[in-house]
Design a protein around this motif. Sequence first.
Motif, PDB file in Angstrom:
ATOM      1  N   ALA A 133       0.827  -1.209   0.000  1.00 38.03           N
ATOM      2  CA  ALA A 133       0.000   0.000   0.000  1.00 38.03           C
ATOM      3  C   ALA A 133       0.862   1.260   0.000  1.00 38.03           C
ATOM      4  O   ALA A 133       0.501   2.266  -0.615  1.00 38.03           O
ATOM      5  CB  ALA A 133      -0.921  -0.007   1.226  1.00 38.03           C
ATOM      6  N   TRP A 134       2.008   1.202   0.674  1.00 42.58           N
ATOM      7  CA  TRP A 134       2.921   2.352   0.720  1.00 42.58           C
ATOM      8  C   TRP A 134       3.527   2.614  -0.659  1.00 42.58           C
ATOM      9  O   TRP A 134       3.725   3.763  -1.045  1.00 42.58           O
ATOM     10  CB  TRP A 134       4.010   2.078   1.752  1.00 42.58           C
ATOM     11  CG  TRP A 134       5.048   3.156   1.874  1.00 42.58           C
ATOM     12  CD1 TRP A 134       6.307   3.158   1.352  1.00 42.58           C
ATOM     13  CD2 TRP A 134       4.914   4.405   2.554  1.00 42.58           C
ATOM     14  NE1 TRP A 134       6.974   4.303   1.669  1.00 42.58           N
ATOM     15  CE2 TRP A 134       6.149   5.105   2.420  1.00 42.58           C
ATOM     16  CE3 TRP A 134       3.897   5.003   3.292  1.00 42.58           C
ATOM     17  CZ2 TRP A 134       6.359   6.355   2.973  1.00 42.58           C
ATOM     18  CZ3 TRP A 134       4.105   6.261   3.836  1.00 42.58           C
ATOM     19  CH2 TRP A 134       5.332   6.918   3.681  1.00 42.58           C
ATOM     20  N   VAL A 136       2.087   1.706  -3.605  1.00 42.16           N
ATOM     21  CA  VAL A 136       1.013   1.342  -4.514  1.00 42.16           C
ATOM     22  C   VAL A 136       1.332   1.786  -5.943  1.00 42.16           C
ATOM     23  O   VAL A 136       1.799   2.902  -6.179  1.00 42.16           O
ATOM     24  CB  VAL A 136      -0.316   1.965  -4.033  1.00 42.16           C
ATOM     25  CG1 VAL A 136      -0.265   3.488  -4.026  1.00 42.16           C
ATOM     26  CG2 VAL A 136      -1.480   1.472  -4.877  1.00 42.16           C
ATOM     27  N   ASP A 141       4.765  -3.202  -5.201  1.00 39.86           N
ATOM     28  CA  ASP A 141       3.343  -3.473  -5.015  1.00 39.86           C
ATOM     29  C   ASP A 141       2.886  -4.598  -5.938  1.00 39.86           C
ATOM     30  O   ASP A 141       2.150  -5.510  -5.533  1.00 39.86           O
ATOM     31  CB  ASP A 141       2.546  -2.199  -5.270  1.00 39.86           C
ATOM     32  CG  ASP A 141       1.043  -2.439  -5.244  1.00 39.86           C
ATOM     33  OD1 ASP A 141       0.598  -3.334  -4.490  1.00 39.86           O
ATOM     34  OD2 ASP A 141       0.313  -1.740  -5.959  1.00 39.86           O
ATOM     35  N   SER A 145       1.479  -8.283  -4.804  1.00 41.77           N
ATOM     36  CA  SER A 145       0.135  -8.689  -5.234  1.00 41.77           C
ATOM     37  C   SER A 145       0.179 -10.010  -5.999  1.00 41.77           C
ATOM     38  O   SER A 145      -0.652 -10.902  -5.780  1.00 41.77           O
ATOM     39  CB  SER A 145      -0.496  -7.597  -6.099  1.00 41.77           C
ATOM     40  OG  SER A 145      -0.628  -6.395  -5.372  1.00 41.77           O
ATOM     41  N   ARG A 213      -3.526  -4.607   2.088  1.00 44.14           N
ATOM     42  CA  ARG A 213      -3.267  -3.616   1.025  1.00 44.14           C
ATOM     43  C   ARG A 213      -4.546  -2.879   0.654  1.00 44.14           C
ATOM     44  O   ARG A 213      -4.560  -1.637   0.578  1.00 44.14           O
ATOM     45  CB  ARG A 213      -2.688  -4.305  -0.202  1.00 44.14           C
ATOM     46  CG  ARG A 213      -2.418  -3.349  -1.362  1.00 44.14           C
ATOM     47  CD  ARG A 213      -2.128  -4.087  -2.660  1.00 44.14           C
ATOM     48  NE  ARG A 213      -1.908  -3.156  -3.751  1.00 44.14           N
ATOM     49  CZ  ARG A 213      -2.885  -2.574  -4.444  1.00 44.14           C
ATOM     50  NH1 ARG A 213      -4.159  -2.827  -4.134  1.00 44.14           N
ATOM     51  NH2 ARG A 213      -2.600  -1.733  -5.431  1.00 44.14           N
ATOM     52  N   SER A 214      -5.630  -3.623   0.406  1.00 48.78           N
ATOM     53  CA  SER A 214      -6.877  -2.980  -0.014  1.00 48.78           C
ATOM     54  C   SER A 214      -7.437  -2.075   1.080  1.00 48.78           C
ATOM     55  O   SER A 214      -7.940  -0.975   0.786  1.00 48.78           O
ATOM     56  CB  SER A 214      -7.909  -4.038  -0.408  1.00 48.78           C
ATOM     57  OG  SER A 214      -8.251  -4.855   0.699  1.00 48.78           O
ATOM     58  N   VAL A 217      -5.199   1.130   1.290  1.00 43.38           N
ATOM     59  CA  VAL A 217      -5.453   2.020   0.155  1.00 43.38           C
ATOM     60  C   VAL A 217      -6.786   2.738   0.351  1.00 43.38           C
ATOM     61  O   VAL A 217      -6.918   3.943   0.064  1.00 43.38           O
ATOM     62  CB  VAL A 217      -5.452   1.221  -1.164  1.00 43.38           C
ATOM     63  CG1 VAL A 217      -5.942   2.087  -2.324  1.00 43.38           C
ATOM     64  CG2 VAL A 217      -4.048   0.703  -1.465  1.00 43.38           C
ATOM     65  N   GLU A 218      -7.784   2.013   0.850  1.00 44.21           N
ATOM     66  CA  GLU A 218      -9.091   2.635   1.100  1.00 44.21           C
ATOM     67  C   GLU A 218      -9.013   3.683   2.197  1.00 44.21           C
ATOM     68  O   GLU A 218      -9.600   4.776   2.086  1.00 44.21           O
ATOM     69  CB  GLU A 218     -10.099   1.553   1.472  1.00 44.21           C
ATOM     70  CG  GLU A 218     -11.498   2.090   1.761  1.00 44.21           C
ATOM     71  CD  GLU A 218     -12.461   0.987   2.136  1.00 44.21           C
ATOM     72  OE1 GLU A 218     -13.556   1.316   2.642  1.00 44.21           O
ATOM     73  OE2 GLU A 218     -12.121  -0.206   1.949  1.00 44.21           O
ATOM     74  N   LEU A 220      -6.492   5.470   3.077  1.00 40.83           N
ATOM     75  CA  LEU A 220      -5.727   6.642   2.643  1.00 40.83           C
ATOM     76  C   LEU A 220      -6.556   7.624   1.818  1.00 40.83           C
ATOM     77  O   LEU A 220      -6.113   8.742   1.554  1.00 40.83           O
ATOM     78  CB  LEU A 220      -4.509   6.191   1.830  1.00 40.83           C
ATOM     79  CG  LEU A 220      -3.410   5.486   2.643  1.00 40.83           C
ATOM     80  CD1 LEU A 220      -2.342   4.922   1.719  1.00 40.83           C
ATOM     81  CD2 LEU A 220      -2.790   6.442   3.658  1.00 40.83           C
ATOM     82  N   THR A 221      -7.755   7.214   1.410  1.00 42.91           N
ATOM     83  CA  THR A 221      -8.646   8.116   0.672  1.00 42.91           C
ATOM     84  C   THR A 221      -9.739   8.700   1.564  1.00 42.91           C
ATOM     85  O   THR A 221     -10.588   9.459   1.063  1.00 42.91           O
ATOM     86  CB  THR A 221      -9.301   7.359  -0.503  1.00 42.91           C
ATOM     87  OG1 THR A 221     -10.101   6.279   0.011  1.00 42.91           O
ATOM     88  CG2 THR A 221      -8.245   6.799  -1.447  1.00 42.91           C
ATOM     89  N   PHE A 239       0.313   7.683   7.477  1.00 44.55           N
ATOM     90  CA  PHE A 239       0.236   6.258   7.146  1.00 44.55           C
ATOM     91  C   PHE A 239       0.294   5.397   8.412  1.00 44.55           C
ATOM     92  O   PHE A 239      -0.533   4.498   8.598  1.00 44.55           O
ATOM     93  CB  PHE A 239       1.396   5.902   6.207  1.00 44.55           C
ATOM     94  CG  PHE A 239       1.287   4.549   5.584  1.00 44.55           C
ATOM     95  CD1 PHE A 239       0.614   4.374   4.388  1.00 44.55           C
ATOM     96  CD2 PHE A 239       1.873   3.446   6.182  1.00 44.55           C
ATOM     97  CE1 PHE A 239       0.515   3.121   3.808  1.00 44.55           C
ATOM     98  CE2 PHE A 239       1.788   2.191   5.614  1.00 44.55           C
ATOM     99  CZ  PHE A 239       1.108   2.024   4.420  1.00 44.55           C
TER     100      PHE A 239
END
Length: 326
Positions: A133-134, A136, A141, A145, A213-214, A217-218, A220-221, A239
């Motif tokens: 995620a860092w 991405v 990444d 994955s 990761r998912s 990422v979510e 961070l938004t 983070f």
Amino acid sequence: MTSYLVRRVAGALVILMIISAITFYLFYAVPRDPARAFCGKICQPETLALIRHNLGMDEPLFVQYWHWLAGIFTGREFVQFGECPAPCLGYSFATQEPVFGAIVDRFPVTLSLTLGASVVILAFGIMTGMIAAWKVGQPLDKIASASSVVGASLQIYFVGPLLAFYLVDTLQLIPRPSYVPITENPLDWFTHLLLPWVVLSIIFTANYTRMTRSQMVEQLTEDYVRTARAKGMSNKAVFFRFAWRGAMIPIVTIFGVDLATLLGGAIITEQTFSLHGIGELAVRAVQNTDLPMLLGVTIVGAAAIVLLNIVVDVLYAFIDPRVRLT
């Protein structure tokens, strides 16, 4: 907090009673008679009736279940075996050994295997997911994955013998898997269980990598992350100080559910590496139609899962201050 724990423990006891009752009644749906296994190939009706009486199998089904349930708290008297002190889970139909004693002897193996694999899963799965995620969209990444997809596709009974052949037999990097009590030699305990831990955790680690990761990422938004950045907080601080805590809640929740699957994987892992844990008892109990051993293993496994789920729920309050247990 106290009232919450009391309610959860009371609910756990009800769940365990339901599980034990279902297991008890389903056992009798099997057309095989356990008493006949005691009697041998040449079995007279009188001998069979005596064996059924000594095992308590000539009583109504609900009476047998009540005697078994009461024996956990008060102990029980057997015609064939004598006094069974509480907590009494009966005697094995196959080996005639106390069920509780057999489980206690094997429990450290399964506990060591499950807890060790849990540490590997959470440590490497969460760490790899956070790194992905860092970074991405970057090569690291994509590698993480892709590796998680491959890891999630592997199976214990395939990976276990393969790694044992290369790492133990061919390269001799680690000793052959076995169980050494941690109280006797912590280093041997670690090295002999290292390969089973890795094998058991491969599939789960891959899943938790993708999940972490998912979630990261979510997070961070989210609006609170954008607000923290607008106030001048660095990306690293945002983070590791804010985003990861929000991401951990669903991960901890799913981990509580995955504990049951992890115990199931421990059974396969024990069979793969010939580790004499509770999994072996469960398999042997099914093969021998051994009701007391099957009930004992089921209730102990269910109790462990329920207890760990309560612990996971309590952890919510420490991970996220917004959570209140009332």
